[in-house]
Design an enzyme around this catalytic site. Sequence first.
Site, PDB file in Angstrom:
ATOM      1  N   ASP A 486      66.143  33.703   0.110  1.00  0.00           N
ATOM      2  CA  ASP A 486      66.536  34.512   1.266  1.00  0.00           C
ATOM      3  C   ASP A 486      65.937  34.007   2.572  1.00  0.00           C
ATOM      4  OD1 ASP A 486      68.089  36.351  -0.056  1.00  0.00           O
ATOM      5  OD2 ASP A 486      66.460  37.765  -0.383  1.00  0.00           O
ATOM      6  N   CYS A 487      64.845  33.308   2.446  1.00  0.00           N
ATOM      7  CA  CYS A 487      64.113  32.916   3.649  1.00  0.00           C
ATOM      8  C   CYS A 487      64.510  31.553   4.181  1.00  0.00           C
ATOM      9  CB  CYS A 487      62.611  32.923   3.372  1.00  0.00           C
ATOM     10  SG  CYS A 487      62.036  34.541   2.857  1.00  0.00           S
TER      11      CYS A 487
END
Lengths: 625, 625
Positions: A486-487
């Site tokens: 997600d990052c």
Amino acid sequence: MSNKKYGHFDDQSREYVITDPCTPWPWINYLGNEDFFSLISNTAGGYSFYKDAKFRRITRYRYNNVPMDNGGRYFYIKDGDTVWNPGWKPCKTPLDFYECRHGMSYTRITSRKDGIEAGVLFFVPLKSWCEVQKLTLTNTTDAVRRLQLFSFEEWCLWNAATDMENFQRNFSTGEVEIEGSVIYHKTEYRERRNHYAFYSVNTPIDGYDTDRETFVGLYNGFDAPDAVMEGRPRNSHAHGWSPIASHYIEVELQPGESRDFIFVLGYVENAQEEKFIAPQVINKEKAKAAIALYDTTEKVDAAFQALNEYWDRLLDIYVVDTGNDKLDRMVNIWNQYQCMVTFNMSRSASFFESGIGRGMGFRDSNQDLVGFVHQIPERARQRIIDIASTQFPDGGCYHQYQPLTKRGNNDIGGGFNDDPCWLIFGTVAYIKETGDFSILDELVPFDNQPGSEVPLMEHLRVSFDHVVNNLGPHCLPLIGRADWNDCLNLNCFSWDPNESFQTTENKTEGSKAESLMIAGLFVVTGNEYIALCRRVGEEEEAERASKHVAEMVEAVKRDGWDGEWYLRAYDYYGRKIGSKENEEAQIFIESQGWCSGEGPRLCEGTSGMRARHRTQQSRLHQVCL
Amino acid sequence: MSNKKYGHFDDQSREYVITDPCTPWPWINYLGNEDFFSLISNTAGGYSFYKDAKFRRITRYRYNNVPMDNGGRYFYIKDGDTVWNPGWKPCKTPLDFYECRHGMSYTRITSRKDGIEAGVLFFVPLKSWCEVQKLTLTNTTDAVRRLQLFSFEEWCLWNAATDMENFQRNFSTGEVEIEGSVIYHKTEYRERRNHYAFYSVNTPIDGYDTDRETFVGLYNGFDAPDAVMEGRPRNSHAHGWSPIASHYIEVELQPGESRDFIFVLGYVENAQEEKFIAPQVINKEKAKAAIALYDTTEKVDAAFQALNEYWDRLLDIYVVDTGNDKLDRMVNIWNQYQCMVTFNMSRSASFFESGIGRGMGFRDSNQDLVGFVHQIPERARQRIIDIASTQFPDGGCYHQYQPLTKRGNNDIGGGFNDDPCWLIFGTVAYIKETGDFSILDELVPFDNQPGSEVPLMEHLRVSFDHVVNNLGPHCLPLIGRADWNDCLNLNCFSWDPNESFQTTENKTEGSKAESLMIAGLFVVTGNEYIALCRRVGEEEEAERASKHVAEMVEAVKRDGWDGEWYLRAYDYYGRKIGSKENEEAQIFIESQGWCSGEGPRLCEGTSGMRARHRTQQSRLHQVCL
């Protein structure tokens, strides 16, 4: 960290047994299996909610508080000048004995102080909208003992987010009714809400409190509420401020006598036209019916027995005997239990997830499905349909959906380009486990829009095509906002300190950012999709898909292989990420895992083990596509 | 409530003196006059922020906690086995003497315990970005005394909203640096942020802590931090979790000796290219410069003197002598002080406003302006321009704007149809006080869009016309979302319990909901607008406006008068609200006040009093339009 032992596994009982309340952090359990859920720590901290930890928070909880985990369902036992809690907290009065057993959807805390034993069993009965708390007080001495018992719950004003923010409003809305031994939390019920909560006990009470400030005082904490310290309930009636529910009971125990007190924390919804029985008097019918189900020890024990049998059945479906106790314990009990919790919550609520910032994940729910589909195939089926119903017609996805409404929400951003593949992943896992190809014919809408329904198989097709239609300059999948990591936000360039990486504008226009992880995931799930097409006779579609998968394999070989390992991505400008050429971040695990073969073959996963996969439920049979 | 006295006014010092820390609720003061603000209770609870209580929260605060007001800037004095705080809380150790003086932008707490006197002066110096805390320890005994002193601040992770919600993220981001006696809070500074905070003391320290869990422990509260109770700092270095700042100082005081310790809590912004002096080492130049400004008692006393003189000047501008002490006190000191606080915060932060849910109000800031325009006319001028810059070209308004960005925000909804009139109200109040008609020529954009600038006078015209262009069936103003009574939401019909009245869809399409309050406000501000047009020679516009005002007067007389009083409104369906015909809610005050005449004539407001309105600032002269 010291080598201090805080507890141990009891495999026979499928419990983890905590013997020291001062664990390095709160150790928690999850209660509830359908609609009503509770988080409970080893000192009885935590909170309850109905379906949605954000929109239907029933009891209030303060995350990241000082002391940590300060707030929960507390019983105060005042024995002369000594006040103690069965769970040690919040009074922290030293106990003669303490034990917390986190079991399958229940928690049992037992403690002793000065010859009084207090046992509390916490669980959410099956098919119920309530948490049952069976408190058993036992006099183990030869003398008659007189105790003062106070219960305590603090109501949340339903929306867990605004409950923390808008006090101009919140302090003016709290409303309660007290009838017999039941305290009703009917805040906002008069106007827009059609639901209330209640907290009951199955015995007459000798007093109560419903206003927190009156009960606790301004200057004391939960560890020393004024009313408890003085042994005198105030019979307060909350109007605004912070409504709570506290019962007061004077208890006399003969030598050796044991007595049960059954508390029920429940939630009720009424039809709009049945909300009131008189002006300002709420319709309590459903609450009374729920309370009546658990108003004796026998009824509670039967409900608890049913819960245990439910778990026996679930965990009996898949059992390994590896000769390694620890592996058996993990596979047979705790991993399966954890998967069920994940099914219920999709990580939306824990002691690190506040239950506010996110709902159920599109990707998460699909990938978690592998862990529980064999236990609850019908509910897994429904989950797949719920998830797919939030998908957009082009295959794109909301990254989350709200469990209460089952609608997608974009609070956390959309456009995670791996999401569509996960729908194939989850659906295939379901079919492999159940052999239920009929799910592919289910009519499922896009973005919950009535009239947009198409067979689920069509959702799989648009999922597949979402990757095909979103390729970058190397014919690899564009990453969009992010993928499994997600990052890894390759298209975000905000210098604005007020923007979160997840909500800042995603500069996908003109972006060259491509993900090797999605490429690998696409090949794995694409091959599953092709096999599925062939199984259902869609040979032409299988052919079409095969070409795309083959092209992707070529693209990965051509532009995704660094000579020694797989790249992780290309960035916005088309530069390599996860390459030996990079100064930092030379290698990432995700692309190695997904690109290094055809991925996990789900139906072969257990073949090497002496696994007992019970097929007594005839619909359960593993299918190889 | 008892007749117990908690404190008294000291008019000579312009202070409120609290003599019992156990006030019925926290009694707070506001520090800061420009960019850096602090809320401080009588026990030193509260928090600090830079400009915006939501987006630049510097220290963490937990609203609605148990105990109430649990968290702030705390000094722990450990004297043998006794630990106490100058502000009584959080330890609540009984004190021999306690006094809190809330003054004009400062708070002074003095207490004594076992012969040690501790005085703390808290203030935000003028033109500074910091809170100064001057702690004076005095040994009033004949013996040498050795004390252990611990300071304490808990950092907020900048955004006060997400600080409470996203722990998956928050617990991984905290970063500090410790250099000498200064603790730097540089969380997220490495990436997107260009600002950090610091907490310093002007003496060498004997230890420190920066990790909350290490300092406080998991099971204790602020009333008994592990490090303090054991008299032993841990020299902890925070990585993630909850960063704090605590200095540890060993103090020896000779008989009669008094010693000052000056703590500075500050905020710094650096240019992007000047953020670091070495990898991971932040540029501390500005922090050191700020600390150097207040590193001796003399410098602090001089800065405090300057603050006092600032307030003397402000309060000397308008003084009444009515012969009634209480009225004089209110008019000369506390009301003007309160108005300045309102100017600074626009009610965005208090112990009831969490600083999260709202920014500066369009209506609020305009109406509050009347209270402070005579004190700070230049800043009032800027405020009017800032507010008008958020207006839409059709005269409509965001109901709030964010103080950090000065951009309108719609989080709380827009379309409050009284808002535009308030811009006329505020601007006219400014001109009446200052005679500065040049503000009308200022070029002011719409919705902060470059290129859209028009003279402020044009903003007044679109404000006026926004009412004219939004009339209902009785030729009365459509209410929109609401008017002065934010809760009178006549166009909201949500049965959805998850929708707030302020954010639910406003069914203005086809609505007949009209407001008599806006009608009255329009006549009052319309007449002011007409007078203003005439003063600046816009006779034609004055004529045009006069017709609309006359028509509004007729409409009010025709359809707004109930025979005995003014109606409050017509609802969505055109039914009367606030009529003798109604079963409930027959009369409302707002429409009586605004419709019953031509409203308050601002320039006559003080004529009946022996008011001394100092005009030594030559630009100040009251103007009658």
